[in-house]
Design a protein around this motif. Structure first.
Motif, short mmCIF file in Angstrom:
data_model
loop_
_atom_site.label_atom_id
_atom_site.label_comp_id
_atom_site.label_asym_id
_atom_site.label_seq_id
_atom_site.Cartn_x
_atom_site.Cartn_y
_atom_site.Cartn_z
N ALA A 59 25.96 8.40 58.09
CA ALA A 59 27.16 9.17 57.77
C ALA A 59 28.39 8.41 58.31
O ALA A 59 29.42 8.33 57.63
CB ALA A 59 27.09 10.56 58.39
N TYR A 149 21.62 9.12 51.60
CA TYR A 149 22.91 8.47 51.86
C TYR A 149 23.29 7.52 50.72
O TYR A 149 24.48 7.26 50.52
CB TYR A 149 22.91 7.80 53.23
CG TYR A 149 23.02 8.87 54.28
CD1 TYR A 149 24.25 9.38 54.64
CD2 TYR A 149 21.90 9.47 54.81
CE1 TYR A 149 24.37 10.43 55.52
CE2 TYR A 149 21.99 10.53 55.69
CZ TYR A 149 23.24 10.99 56.05
OH TYR A 149 23.35 12.06 56.91
N LEU A 152 24.93 10.01 48.65
CA LEU A 152 26.26 10.33 49.18
C LEU A 152 27.24 9.19 48.88
O LEU A 152 28.41 9.42 48.58
CB LEU A 152 26.18 10.58 50.69
CG LEU A 152 27.46 11.10 51.34
CD1 LEU A 152 27.81 12.50 50.84
CD2 LEU A 152 27.35 11.13 52.86
N TRP A 177 30.13 16.49 52.09
CA TRP A 177 29.14 16.25 53.16
C TRP A 177 28.83 17.55 53.90
O TRP A 177 27.67 17.89 54.17
CB TRP A 177 29.68 15.19 54.11
CG TRP A 177 28.77 14.88 55.24
CD1 TRP A 177 27.63 14.12 55.20
CD2 TRP A 177 28.91 15.31 56.60
NE1 TRP A 177 27.06 14.06 56.45
CE2 TRP A 177 27.81 14.77 57.32
CE3 TRP A 177 29.85 16.09 57.28
CZ2 TRP A 177 27.66 15.00 58.68
CZ3 TRP A 177 29.67 16.32 58.63
CH2 TRP A 177 28.58 15.78 59.31
N SER A 180 26.88 19.81 51.72
CA SER A 180 25.51 19.31 51.57
C SER A 180 24.71 19.56 52.84
O SER A 180 23.50 19.75 52.80
CB SER A 180 25.49 17.81 51.30
OG SER A 180 26.41 17.49 50.34
N TRP A 181 25.41 19.53 53.96
CA TRP A 181 24.75 19.71 55.25
C TRP A 181 24.34 21.17 55.45
O TRP A 181 23.22 21.46 55.88
CB TRP A 181 25.71 19.26 56.36
CG TRP A 181 25.19 19.38 57.75
CD1 TRP A 181 25.10 20.51 58.50
CD2 TRP A 181 24.65 18.32 58.55
NE1 TRP A 181 24.56 20.22 59.73
CE2 TRP A 181 24.28 18.88 59.79
CE3 TRP A 181 24.46 16.96 58.36
CZ2 TRP A 181 23.73 18.13 60.82
CZ3 TRP A 181 23.91 16.21 59.39
CH2 TRP A 181 23.54 16.79 60.60
N LEU A 217 21.29 16.48 50.93
CA LEU A 217 21.12 15.83 52.24
C LEU A 217 20.04 16.52 53.05
O LEU A 217 19.66 16.07 54.11
CB LEU A 217 22.42 15.90 53.04
CG LEU A 217 23.53 14.95 52.64
CD1 LEU A 217 24.67 15.07 53.61
CD2 LEU A 217 23.04 13.52 52.61
#
Lengths: 265, 221, 246
Positions: A59, A149, A152, A177, A180-181, A217
């Motif tokens: 990240a 990733y 991403l 992000w 998605s987390w 993710l």
């Protein structure tokens, strides 16, 4: 290919990147300290710590290396120079993407090797509290964690070509992000049969659509399974790899389509 | 080498460039002179396809190299790495990178130094080397090429462009520095409000011509 | 100028060290909980969101925090102690709901929460919920023990003991405990049925110990007396798929 190598070299010469590589080498060994505070599941705890480290590293790479580089390219006219070589805009985007994806490999590779060595050490030092299987299982898990990733990174390219500048790109990427987390557990809860039955159909469809739109993710289940030395079924691994790679491909193609039509002022 | 027919660019309802038509032949240097926001950079970007023209056509019959106005160079890389990338991307001999750096007048000690450690003037020379790198006969599109250079450096670079011109390259240069333009260019296109107002041929490249150009520029403001 | 800067620096460094030493910096004792937190579905969702793709790490962090809470909870009394233990139970719920196979969480549930008055039932509930996730039957066995000894819930203890005995690592302790519970509360026939059932599901090489236990039980005078009267309904039958008492 030349721009891919150029991108890799450019990233590789950044001091921040070199520090990240050093961290990938050292962190698995430093993680032995918090690991030793636990009682039984030492191997599992070390695996958790290493997976978290990898999430943070990758990240960090996407946010602090890939995003500034791409935003600078477009804002500060570096892409004007590169496109004047000349090369097509699609080639430019694809090469940049591949170069950055290639730059993630040494980070993952170093973390992977160092983790394997740390696990061998732990397995011999505390044989009753872990299994030697994790010495290859966790590196395998770390390789798998690279895939979200890559997705991403694809989303980043799409965002950068759509956004008007680096600040906007940062805000959008952070939002993606963050969603998605944190959203997958909510979606999972909302999609439980008893909850879904009470939800209006339109909202349910919207929730499902949102789940498809975000890069996945949430490799949570996979990480947990690997940390407990439960290896996922091959077809599940195949689906996992296909999901992330196809997401990255879709995002990149959309980015190319937009970039082809965009003015580079 | 380059023919432009009725080129225009519109942002919403505002035209940044309209009906630009001109031609540049081999071995010719043409200046684009105008105040800030007159449409000079827009024209060059339309020629390169960085901006999508709203109207008109561009016919480019040769290799074109571009020097943008003050881009931020990749600070972690060296000038040599940048130039070598260009050669690798085009399958040109690696030695062309060294030749271009040599020609730009950048001290050899700086060739392998990270670009972030190079001064603004040195970085401008790297950009000039980037533009020079490649076959001799081509079109060079230069957006403020003298920015960041001192008087001596400007004279050096001008003579370098002159040499390139003599060996068959065509040049389209936009600049605010009228004397530089007068020294190098054969013709000057005066641009204002997005329109090419005048095309002025230069004959003796003298200070008198420079003063005349400045007067015309002020008139079109 | 340079000298004055150096002087100022020499003054500021001890000042920084002095002030830093006087401020609480991660002393390890968390602040006393203002109010008790109860674990519910919302908490599960919230922690799931926070943990994202690293639930294992989040579970580990909860266990580390639990060590601090336990340290603070040990020497308190009354309402404050109850709040500390509520917090400890919350952290255990957090750790186990995020990583249901986390053995440290299970061990601390049975070892700490199980023996704190007022929390035993919650501990047994958690062990019953999460114990089946791990290969070892020891947590279910302890849950059974706690249910029997602390909660006096014999049927539940039997159910848990049977679950423990069904685990691949089942030891003679689990089988012996379950058989003894059955013997005490349902009689010899039920206990023998349970042992026979266990033996039937075990490879011959491992069944000898069980066979000797069965024979010992048959020779037990109480069992012989029961066999004569035969007035006890069997509590455990081979037909029970999950090994639960009928």
């Amino acid at each position: 290919m030349a721009l891919m190598r150029f991108t890799f070299t450019e990233v590789f010469h950044h001091r921040a990147y070199q520090l990240m590589m050093l961290a990938c080498l050292l962190l698995p060994w430093l993680m032995l300290v918090p690991m030793s505070l636990f009682l039984l599941d030492l191997g599992k705890v070390l695996a958790d710590l290493l997976f978290t480290t990898e999430h943070m590293m990758l990240a960090g790479f996407v946010f602090f290396m890939a995003l500034p580089l791409m935003a600078r390219d477009i804002e500060q006219k570096v892409c004007h120079l590169l496109l004047s070589v000349p090369m097509s805009r699609s080639t430019y985007l694809l090469s940049r993407y591949l170069g950055m994806a290639a730059a993630m490999l040494p980070l993952t590779g170093l973390l992977l090797l160092s983790s394997a060595a740390a696990f061998v050490f732990v397995a011999y030092q505390w044989p009753d509290y872990t299994t030697l299987d994790l010495a290859w299982g966790v590196p395998l898990g770390e390789m798998l964690l690279l895939l979200p990733y890559l997705a991403l990174l694809g989303a980043l390219f799409l965002i950068v070509v759509l956004a008007s500048g680096s600040s906007e790109s940062m805000v959008f990427l952070f939002s993606v992000w963050l969603l998605s987390w944190s959203v997958p557990p909510v979606l999972e809860a909302l999609m439980r049969p008893e909850v879904a039955a009470k939800m209006p159909h339109g909202l349910f469809v919207l929730v499902q659509a949102l789940e498809y739109m975000l890069p996945d993710l949430s490799s949570a289940r996979l990480s947990l399974d690997v940390a407990h030395a439960h290896w996922p079924a091959p077809e599940m691994l195949l689906a996992y790899a296909c999901e992330h790679l196809s997401y990255a491909g879709i995002a990149l193609i959309l980015a190319m389509l937009r970039f082809e039509r965009r003015d580079l002022a | 080498m380059l023919r432009v027919e009725g080129l225009g660019k519109r942002y919403g309802r505002r035209w940044a460039l309209r009906r630009a038509s001109f031609e540049i032949r081999k071995g010719e240097a043409v200046g684009l002179l105008g105040a800030n926001g007159a449409g000079k950079s827009t024209l060059i970007k339309c020629l390169l396809g960085l901006l999508r023209p709203s109207e008109g056509q561009v016919h480019l019959a040769t290799e074109a190299s571009y020097l943008p106005e003050q881009p931020q160079l990749p600070g972690a890389l060296s000038p040599l790495a940048m130039l070598r990338f260009k050669c690798a991307a085009r399958d040109w001999p690696r030695e062309w990178a060294e030749s271009a750096l040599q020609a730009s007048g950048l001290a050899q000690a700086a060739w392998e130094r990270p670009l972030r450690q190079c001064s603004k003037g040195m970085q401008q020379r790297v950009l000039i080397a980037w533009t020079l790198c490649g076959p001799d006969s081509k079109l060079m599109l230069l957006d403020e090429p003298m920015s960041g250079l001192d008087a001596l450096g400007r004279a050096e670079i001008l003579s370098l462009f002159q040499q390139r011109k003599d060996s068959g390259s065509a040049i389209l240069m936009c600049s605010h520095i009228v004397p530089d333009m007068v020294r190098l260019c054969d013709r000057v296109l005066l641009i204002s409000g997005g329109l090419i107002r005048e095309e002025i041929a230069l004959s003796d490249h003298s200070l008198v011509e420079a003063e005349m150009l400045e007067e015309r520029l002020v008139r079109w403001q | 100028m340079a000298l004055s800067r150096l002087g100022l620096l020499l003054l500021l460094i001890p000042l920084f060290v002095w002030s830093h030493a006087r401020l609480p910096h991660g002393s390890g004792s968390p602040p006393a909980p203002e109010m008790a937190r109860d674990w519910d579905q919302r908490s599960e969702l919230l922690h799931g969101m926070l943990a994202g793709p690293v639930p294992g790490f989040w579970a580990d962090a909860a266990i580390l925090q639990l060590f601090n809470v336990f340290d603070a909870a040990r020497y308190t009394k009354g309402e404050l102690r109850r709040r500390w233990w509520r917090e400890l139970a919350y952290l255990l719920h957090e750790a186990l709901s995020l990583d249901p196979r986390f053995r440290d969480g299970l061990r601390l549930t049975e070892g700490l929460l199980g023996y704190e008055p007022g929390f035993t039932e919650e501990a047994v509930d958690m062990l019953e919920q999460f114990g089946p996730n791990v290969a070892s039957g020891e947590y279910l066995l302890v849950a059974s023990f706690l249910a029997h000894v602390e909660l006096h819930q014999t049927e539940r203890a039997l159910h848990l003991a049977a679950m423990a005995a069904d685990k691949p690592d089942v030891g003679s302790l689990a089988q012996g405990f379950a058989a003894k519970l059955l013997l005490q509360h349902h009689g010899c026939k039920a206990a023998l049925a349970f042992l026979e059932y266990r033996k039937s599901r075990m490879p011959q090489a491992y069944a000898d110990q069980l066979q000797s236990r069965i024979e010992r039980m048959r020779k037990d005078p109480a069992c012989q007396k029961e066999a004569t009267h035969d007035n006890v309904r069997p509590a455990f039958t081979n037909g029970s798929e999950a090994g639960t008492p009928s």
